[in-house]
Structure formats: C-alpha cells, structure tokens
Design a protein around this motif. Structure first.
Motif, PDB file in Angstrom:
ATOM      1  N   LEU A  13      -7.288 -20.019  87.333  1.00  0.00           N
ATOM      2  CA  LEU A  13      -6.778 -19.399  88.548  1.00  0.00           C
ATOM      3  C   LEU A  13      -7.528 -19.975  89.740  1.00  0.00           C
ATOM      4  O   LEU A  13      -8.765 -19.985  89.755  1.00  0.00           O
ATOM      5  N   VAL A  14      -6.789 -20.460  90.739  1.00  0.00           N
ATOM      6  CA  VAL A  14      -7.391 -20.991  91.961  1.00  0.00           C
ATOM      7  C   VAL A  14      -6.950 -20.109  93.125  1.00  0.00           C
ATOM      8  O   VAL A  14      -5.755 -19.959  93.378  1.00  0.00           O
ATOM      9  N   VAL A  15      -7.938 -19.513  93.816  1.00  0.00           N
ATOM     10  CA  VAL A  15      -7.667 -18.698  95.002  1.00  0.00           C
ATOM     11  C   VAL A  15      -8.442 -19.332  96.151  1.00  0.00           C
ATOM     12  O   VAL A  15      -9.668 -19.295  96.195  1.00  0.00           O
ATOM     13  N   GLU A  16      -7.699 -19.945  97.066  1.00  0.00           N
ATOM     14  CA  GLU A  16      -8.284 -20.696  98.189  1.00  0.00           C
ATOM     15  C   GLU A  16      -7.264 -20.730  99.308  1.00  0.00           C
ATOM     16  O   GLU A  16      -6.126 -21.132  99.083  1.00  0.00           O
ATOM     17  N   ASP A  17      -7.658 -20.306 100.517  1.00  0.00           N
ATOM     18  CA  ASP A  17      -6.698 -20.234 101.616  1.00  0.00           C
ATOM     19  C   ASP A  17      -6.667 -21.489 102.493  1.00  0.00           C
ATOM     20  O   ASP A  17      -5.815 -21.606 103.361  1.00  0.00           O
ATOM     21  N   GLN A  18      -7.549 -22.444 102.259  1.00  0.00           N
ATOM     22  CA  GLN A  18      -7.506 -23.707 102.996  1.00  0.00           C
ATOM     23  C   GLN A  18      -6.695 -24.700 102.166  1.00  0.00           C
ATOM     24  O   GLN A  18      -7.108 -25.100 101.080  1.00  0.00           O
ATOM     25  N   PHE A  19      -5.548 -25.090 102.699  1.00  0.00           N
ATOM     26  CA  PHE A  19      -4.552 -25.858 101.958  1.00  0.00           C
ATOM     27  C   PHE A  19      -5.115 -27.116 101.303  1.00  0.00           C
ATOM     28  O   PHE A  19      -4.916 -27.344 100.107  1.00  0.00           O
ATOM     29  N   ILE A  20      -5.815 -27.943 102.060  1.00  0.00           N
ATOM     30  CA  ILE A  20      -6.326 -29.211 101.523  1.00  0.00           C
ATOM     31  C   ILE A  20      -7.343 -28.956 100.421  1.00  0.00           C
ATOM     32  O   ILE A  20      -7.343 -29.635  99.382  1.00  0.00           O
ATOM     33  N   ILE A  21      -8.219 -27.980 100.610  1.00  0.00           N
ATOM     34  CA  ILE A  21      -9.220 -27.656  99.587  1.00  0.00           C
ATOM     35  C   ILE A  21      -8.529 -27.123  98.333  1.00  0.00           C
ATOM     36  O   ILE A  21      -8.888 -27.489  97.212  1.00  0.00           O
ATOM     37  N   ALA A  22      -7.510 -26.279  98.507  1.00  0.00           N
ATOM     38  CA  ALA A  22      -6.766 -25.746  97.361  1.00  0.00           C
ATOM     39  C   ALA A  22      -6.113 -26.875  96.561  1.00  0.00           C
ATOM     40  O   ALA A  22      -6.159 -26.874  95.328  1.00  0.00           O
ATOM     41  N   LEU A  23      -5.531 -27.843  97.254  1.00  0.00           N
ATOM     42  CA  LEU A  23      -4.915 -28.980  96.565  1.00  0.00           C
ATOM     43  C   LEU A  23      -5.961 -29.812  95.834  1.00  0.00           C
ATOM     44  O   LEU A  23      -5.736 -30.245  94.699  1.00  0.00           O
ATOM     45  N   ASP A  24      -7.108 -30.033  96.472  1.00  0.00           N
ATOM     46  CA  ASP A  24      -8.171 -30.826  95.866  1.00  0.00           C
ATOM     47  C   ASP A  24      -8.701 -30.163  94.597  1.00  0.00           C
ATOM     48  O   ASP A  24      -8.858 -30.814  93.556  1.00  0.00           O
ATOM     49  N   ILE A  25      -8.963 -28.861  94.666  1.00  0.00           N
ATOM     50  CA  ILE A  25      -9.457 -28.136  93.488  1.00  0.00           C
ATOM     51  C   ILE A  25      -8.409 -28.156  92.379  1.00  0.00           C
ATOM     52  O   ILE A  25      -8.725 -28.407  91.217  1.00  0.00           O
ATOM     53  N   SER A  26      -7.166 -27.916  92.749  1.00  0.00           N
ATOM     54  CA  SER A  26      -6.088 -27.896  91.755  1.00  0.00           C
ATOM     55  C   SER A  26      -5.962 -29.246  91.057  1.00  0.00           C
ATOM     56  O   SER A  26      -5.790 -29.314  89.833  1.00  0.00           O
TER      57      SER A  26
END
Length: 126
Positions: A13-26
């Motif tokens: 589960l990835v919960v991140e509200d900063q779009f670029i960081i969310a994509l990078d983690i994913s």
C-alpha cells in the motif's frame, strides 16, 4: 535498477499525496517485483482499500491530502502490517516512539535506503 531479495511478491500500500513521489515509490515497488495498492493521496481512500483487502506492507507519508495518516497507521499496526513511514514532517525518532516496529525515512530518502526498507518489510511480511 532495484535489487530484490528472495521473497514472494507482496502487496504494498502506497499513501503519498505528492504525485511525483507517489509515482517514484510505486515504480520502485514494482521494480522489486511487488504489487502496488494505490497510490492514494489521502487516508480516507486508503481506508476504503484496506477494508477491501489488507496489504502485506505499507509505505505511508505522514501528512496526506486529508490530514495525518496516524489513524490509518494504527489500523495497519493492529492488523500486523509492516509499515514504512516516508515523510518530511516528522523525524524517524518521533516515529519510533509511537510505532516502535515501524521503519521511517526522512524525505528526501536515498533510493537505496528506501529499497532496503521495502525489502526488510516484505521479508517480515512473509
């Protein structure tokens, strides 16, 4: 390229509200051979997701679009889900006081450190 340790694929589960960081983690999670749940920009959507299927591991930003993630972290902890906090709003030491079994990384986190934490969390989920 990310290095995967010997483990079965996990749902992360990835919960991140900063779009670029969310994509990078994913992308990092996928490169390690795991399935991404999300990413979710707010904890309410993540609550809906865990109500449908509890993840094996969670990577959580502390401050989401709808407030602090701690209620979600409490539910995940109660379910025995290993958590990685990834935040610029709270120190790893503060996280350790509240969630002694969780791992924490301050933003920005070197990719190798986050990969190491993901691998450790996934091995704990096995």
């Amino acid at each position: 390229m990310a290095t995967q340790i010997e483990t079965r694929p996990q749902s992360v589960l990835v919960v991140e509200d900063q779009f670029i960081i969310a994509l990078d983690i994913s992308e990092t999670v996928r490169d390690l051979g795991h399935e991404v749940e999300g990413p979710y920009a707010n904890r309410d959507h993540a609550f809906i997701a865990i109500d449908q299927k509890m993840p094996d591991v969670a990577i959580l930003d502390v401050m989401t679009a709808d407030g602090e993630v701690f209620p979600l972290a409490d539910a995940l902890t109660k379910a025995g889900v290993p958590i990685i906090f990834h935040s610029g709003h709270i120190t790893p030491e503060d996280i350790a006081e509240r969630y002694p079994d969780a791992m924490a990384a301050s933003k920005p986190c070197p990719p190798a450190d986050l990969i190491d934490m993901i691998n450790k969390a996934c091995s704990r989920a096995n």
